[in-house]
Design a protein around this motif. Structure first.
Motif, PDB file in Angstrom:
ATOM      1  N   THR A  77      28.002  41.474  49.371  1.00 36.95           N
ATOM      2  CA  THR A  77      27.872  42.128  48.103  1.00 36.95           C
ATOM      3  C   THR A  77      27.687  43.557  48.446  1.00 36.95           C
ATOM      4  N   GLY A  78      27.038  43.933  49.665  1.00 38.83           N
ATOM      5  CA  GLY A  78      26.545  45.316  49.956  1.00 38.83           C
ATOM      6  C   GLY A  78      25.408  45.873  49.586  1.00 38.83           C
ATOM      7  N   ASP A  79      24.536  44.731  48.844  1.00 42.10           N
ATOM      8  CA  ASP A  79      23.139  45.136  48.539  1.00 42.10           C
ATOM      9  C   ASP A  79      22.128  45.190  49.641  1.00 42.10           C
ATOM     10  N   TRP A  80      22.413  44.276  50.630  1.00 46.47           N
ATOM     11  CA  TRP A  80      21.693  44.421  52.005  1.00 46.47           C
ATOM     12  C   TRP A  80      21.628  45.759  52.595  1.00 46.47           C
ATOM     13  N   GLN A  81      23.051  46.120  52.665  1.00 47.54           N
ATOM     14  CA  GLN A  81      23.154  47.525  53.494  1.00 47.54           C
ATOM     15  C   GLN A  81      22.596  48.558  52.980  1.00 47.54           C
ATOM     16  N   LYS A  82      22.849  48.554  51.329  1.00 43.27           N
ATOM     17  CA  LYS A  82      22.318  49.601  50.501  1.00 43.27           C
ATOM     18  C   LYS A  82      20.759  49.635  50.811  1.00 43.27           C
ATOM     19  N   PHE A  83      20.112  48.717  50.681  1.00 42.59           N
ATOM     20  CA  PHE A  83      18.496  48.361  51.027  1.00 42.59           C
ATOM     21  C   PHE A  83      18.148  49.113  52.514  1.00 42.59           C
ATOM     22  N   LYS A  84      19.022  48.531  53.158  1.00 46.32           N
ATOM     23  CA  LYS A  84      18.570  49.038  54.813  1.00 46.32           C
ATOM     24  C   LYS A  84      18.997  50.618  55.216  1.00 46.32           C
ATOM     25  N   GLY A  85      20.079  50.912  54.132  1.00 41.80           N
ATOM     26  CA  GLY A  85      20.668  52.422  54.591  1.00 41.80           C
ATOM     27  C   GLY A  85      21.836  52.299  55.562  1.00 41.80           C
ATOM     28  N   LEU A  86      22.443  51.102  55.423  1.00 43.84           N
ATOM     29  CA  LEU A  86      23.718  50.882  56.615  1.00 43.84           C
ATOM     30  C   LEU A  86      24.999  51.264  55.721  1.00 43.84           C
ATOM     31  N   PRO A  87      26.094  51.373  56.563  1.00 41.26           N
ATOM     32  CA  PRO A  87      27.346  51.598  55.889  1.00 41.26           C
ATOM     33  C   PRO A  87      27.691  50.317  55.113  1.00 41.26           C
ATOM     34  N   ALA A  88      28.699  50.503  53.990  1.00 40.65           N
ATOM     35  CA  ALA A  88      29.034  49.518  53.077  1.00 40.65           C
ATOM     36  C   ALA A  88      30.088  48.596  53.620  1.00 40.65           C
ATOM     37  N   PRO A  89      29.986  47.316  53.458  1.00 42.97           N
ATOM     38  CA  PRO A  89      30.964  46.379  54.053  1.00 42.97           C
ATOM     39  C   PRO A  89      32.255  46.549  53.040  1.00 42.97           C
ATOM     40  N   PRO A  90      33.394  46.042  53.609  1.00 40.44           N
ATOM     41  CA  PRO A  90      34.700  45.911  53.234  1.00 40.44           C
ATOM     42  C   PRO A  90      34.389  45.073  51.773  1.00 40.44           C
ATOM     43  N   PRO A  91      35.332  45.530  50.522  1.00 40.14           N
ATOM     44  CA  PRO A  91      35.184  44.979  49.251  1.00 40.14           C
ATOM     45  C   PRO A  91      35.513  43.446  49.369  1.00 40.14           C
ATOM     46  N   LEU A  92      34.826  42.736  48.373  1.00 37.33           N
ATOM     47  CA  LEU A  92      35.037  41.187  48.374  1.00 37.33           C
ATOM     48  C   LEU A  92      36.373  40.874  47.872  1.00 37.33           C
ATOM     49  N   LEU A  93      36.921  39.716  48.145  1.00 39.01           N
ATOM     50  CA  LEU A  93      38.082  39.152  47.518  1.00 39.01           C
ATOM     51  C   LEU A  93      37.781  38.718  46.249  1.00 39.01           C
ATOM     52  N   VAL A  94      38.742  39.241  45.265  1.00 34.34           N
ATOM     53  CA  VAL A  94      38.623  38.823  43.856  1.00 34.34           C
ATOM     54  C   VAL A  94      39.898  38.065  43.678  1.00 34.34           C
ATOM     55  N   ALA A  95      39.147  37.157  42.797  1.00 39.14           N
ATOM     56  CA  ALA A  95      40.677  36.282  42.183  1.00 39.14           C
ATOM     57  C   ALA A  95      41.166  37.023  41.169  1.00 39.14           C
ATOM     58  N   PRO A  96      42.895  36.816  41.332  1.00 29.84           N
ATOM     59  CA  PRO A  96      43.763  37.337  40.482  1.00 29.84           C
ATOM     60  C   PRO A  96      43.643  37.024  38.839  1.00 29.84           C
ATOM     61  N   GLU A  97      43.653  37.725  38.150  1.00 30.48           N
ATOM     62  CA  GLU A  97      43.448  37.413  36.643  1.00 30.48           C
ATOM     63  C   GLU A  97      44.415  36.279  36.134  1.00 30.48           C
ATOM     64  N   ARG A  98      43.970  35.390  35.472  1.00 32.46           N
ATOM     65  CA  ARG A  98      44.700  34.423  35.305  1.00 32.46           C
ATOM     66  C   ARG A  98      45.637  34.901  34.029  1.00 32.46           C
ATOM     67  N   ALA A  99      46.999  34.607  34.184  1.00 28.88           N
ATOM     68  CA  ALA A  99      47.763  34.859  33.032  1.00 28.88           C
ATOM     69  C   ALA A  99      47.553  34.136  31.530  1.00 28.88           C
ATOM     70  N   ASP A 100      47.642  35.229  30.483  1.00 27.18           N
ATOM     71  CA  ASP A 100      47.169  34.747  29.459  1.00 27.18           C
ATOM     72  C   ASP A 100      48.279  33.883  28.941  1.00 27.18           C
ATOM     73  N   ARG A 101      48.079  32.355  28.645  1.00 26.11           N
ATOM     74  CA  ARG A 101      49.119  31.328  28.262  1.00 26.11           C
ATOM     75  C   ARG A 101      49.562  31.520  26.827  1.00 26.11           C
ATOM     76  N   LYS A 102      48.841  31.912  26.071  1.00 26.00           N
ATOM     77  CA  LYS A 102      49.289  32.308  24.542  1.00 26.00           C
ATOM     78  C   LYS A 102      50.488  33.287  24.617  1.00 26.00           C
ATOM     79  N   ALA A 103      50.012  34.456  25.475  1.00 26.93           N
ATOM     80  CA  ALA A 103      50.842  35.667  25.434  1.00 26.93           C
ATOM     81  C   ALA A 103      52.203  35.182  26.195  1.00 26.93           C
ATOM     82  N   ALA A 104      52.007  34.320  27.079  1.00 24.23           N
ATOM     83  CA  ALA A 104      53.317  34.014  27.824  1.00 24.23           C
ATOM     84  C   ALA A 104      54.153  33.092  26.920  1.00 24.23           C
ATOM     85  N   TYR A 105      53.499  32.145  26.134  1.00 22.40           N
ATOM     86  CA  TYR A 105      54.269  31.293  25.149  1.00 22.40           C
ATOM     87  C   TYR A 105      54.999  32.155  23.911  1.00 22.40           C
ATOM     88  N   GLU A 106      54.126  33.233  23.718  1.00 19.12           N
ATOM     89  CA  GLU A 106      54.695  34.052  22.471  1.00 19.12           C
ATOM     90  C   GLU A 106      56.045  34.719  23.013  1.00 19.12           C
TER      91      GLU A 106
END
Length: 153
Positions: A77-106
């Motif tokens: 998450t980068g909190d350890w590097q922030k505490f130690k004063g090191l450079p930040a890590p690459p960003p975390l993978l994030v799951a794509p947002e789920r498609a809204d099934r109701k909107a797709a149905y409409e």
């Protein structure tokens, strides 16, 4: 008192889910916690790691020691590097947002209704068939009217 930042196990038998907590080092793994700092769900893809960064920074600054597993999570998450004063890590993978099934149905319903609302153009044969009975019908009514009037006279 020695304070640790560690994982508190929750969830089902083969579906572990963890809370990241601050606890006294002498308490049980799933015992009483001083404060809850976040969650970790390793079975999700990608793994869910949510941490309240400001509280983690506070507890690290007052001397709380993270367990090895929590330290690895804080490095992601980068909190350890922030505490130690090191450079930040690459960003975390994030799951794509789920498609809204109701909107797709409409949207599908509107598309289907849009197709049903526009009438299909009749073919020439169908148009001729509709025109012939319409032309014959007035002639029959005139003949019937004449016959009806003749009968009455």
């Amino acid at each position: 008192m020695a304070v640790k930042i560690r994982l508190l196990r929750m969830g089902k038998i083969r579906n572990p889910q963890y809370r990241i907590v601050v606890a006294d080092s002498r308490t049980k793994r799933d015992g009483r916690a001083i404060e809850f700092l976040g969650i970790y769900q390793p079975k999700e893809h990608p793994s869910v790691i949510e941490v309240t960064s400001d509280r983690v920074q506070y507890w690290l600054s007052v001397g709380a020691q993270p367990s090895e597993a929590v330290q690895r999570l804080l490095e992601k998450t980068g909190d350890w590097q922030k505490f130690k004063g090191l450079p930040a890590p690459p960003p975390l993978l994030v799951a794509p947002e789920r498609a809204d099934r109701k909107a797709a149905y409409e949207a599908e319903a509107k598309a289907a209704a849009g197709l049903a609302e526009t009438p299909a153009k009749p073919t020439k044969k169908a148009a001729e068939k509709k025109a012939e009975p319409a032309a014959e019908a007035p002639a029959q009514t005139e003949e019937q009217a004449g016959a009806d009037s003749g009968e009455q006279a």
